[in-house]
Motif scaffolding. Sequence first.
Motif, PDB file in Angstrom:
ATOM      1  N   GLN A  85       0.856  -1.075  -0.058  1.00  0.00           N
ATOM      2  CA  GLN A  85      -0.066   0.266  -0.145  1.00  0.00           C
ATOM      3  C   GLN A  85       0.823   1.361  -0.060  1.00  0.00           C
ATOM      4  N   ASN A  86       0.420   2.562  -0.233  1.00  0.00           N
ATOM      5  CA  ASN A  86       1.123   3.679  -0.530  1.00  0.00           C
ATOM      6  C   ASN A  86       1.893   4.349   0.596  1.00  0.00           C
TER       7      ASN A  86
ATOM      8  N   GLY B 178       4.343   8.139   1.664  1.00  0.00           N
ATOM      9  CA  GLY B 178       3.674   7.515   3.203  1.00  0.00           C
ATOM     10  C   GLY B 178       4.855   7.958   4.088  1.00  0.00           C
TER      11      GLY B 178
ATOM     12  N   PHE C 127      -3.278   6.910   1.190  1.00  0.00           N
ATOM     13  CA  PHE C 127      -2.125   5.839   1.878  1.00  0.00           C
ATOM     14  C   PHE C 127      -2.541   4.518   1.953  1.00  0.00           C
TER      15      PHE C 127
ATOM     16  N   HIS D  77      -0.710  -0.048  -4.084  1.00  0.00           N
ATOM     17  CA  HIS D  77       0.207   0.784  -4.887  1.00  0.00           C
ATOM     18  C   HIS D  77      -0.445   0.432  -6.257  1.00  0.00           C
ATOM     19  N   LYS D  78      -0.284   1.670  -7.270  1.00  0.00           N
ATOM     20  CA  LYS D  78      -0.913   1.673  -8.487  1.00  0.00           C
ATOM     21  C   LYS D  78      -0.355   0.415  -9.446  1.00  0.00           C
TER      22      LYS D  78
END
Length: 234
Positions: free
Chosen positions: A60-61, A67, A115, A119-120
């Motif tokens: 995750q971001n 972050g 956040f 993630h993209k």
Amino acid sequence: MMKMLLCKTLLFATMLSAYALANTEELSPVNSKTIRTMSGATATTSLSAPATGLLVIDIQNEYFPGGKMVIPDGMKVLHNSKKLVEFAHQKGIPVWFVRHVGAKGGPLFAEGSVFAEFHKDLQPTKDDRIMTKATPSAFVGTDLEQQLKAKGIKQLIVTGLMTHMCVSTTSRDAVPKGFSVIIPEDATATRSIDDSRGGVIDHQLLQRAAIAGVADVFAEIRTTQEVLDLPVTP
């Protein structure tokens, strides 16, 4: 006089012997084998697609630039996890994307914030399952165990962030529930953290210690490539 000298000589010899014995004991070989090894655990030689599940934890971001807890090896973990997700899709192995979500407006992984998003560069597909957790373990407060058992899953491949926290905690919780665990160590990583004594534990040292700790009892440690090279039965 002679008697006193003899007593002193014997005392000195006794002390010398004790010192030598103590040092011999310190230099004796230490059994550093893992409990898994001593218990006769063997390496996995193949995977059964219907009985294997892939858990991709918290990519995750919050763990990437922007972050609050940037992981130095985060992109390496993302890329290796992506390889494993593609492998699982090709082989018919079900995938669970696990995400940590904190309180709305909270300091970390805040609900509804960017956040808390995956993630993209590694997003679940429509066929993947998404599991939301609020603790380090993907099993606490979720129905992950029920989902896995309903699918007939017996073995888990666990990747993601962070090794010393959510990856290891989820793996430790999986084993008593009847699942075997493989951790591709280069598809996991962690960050440097304060040691509560005014110092900092480097992320590479913490990674090594975290992997060693979970490897002692709970998980078989492989590399991403070693997992990708395993034959898979349908």
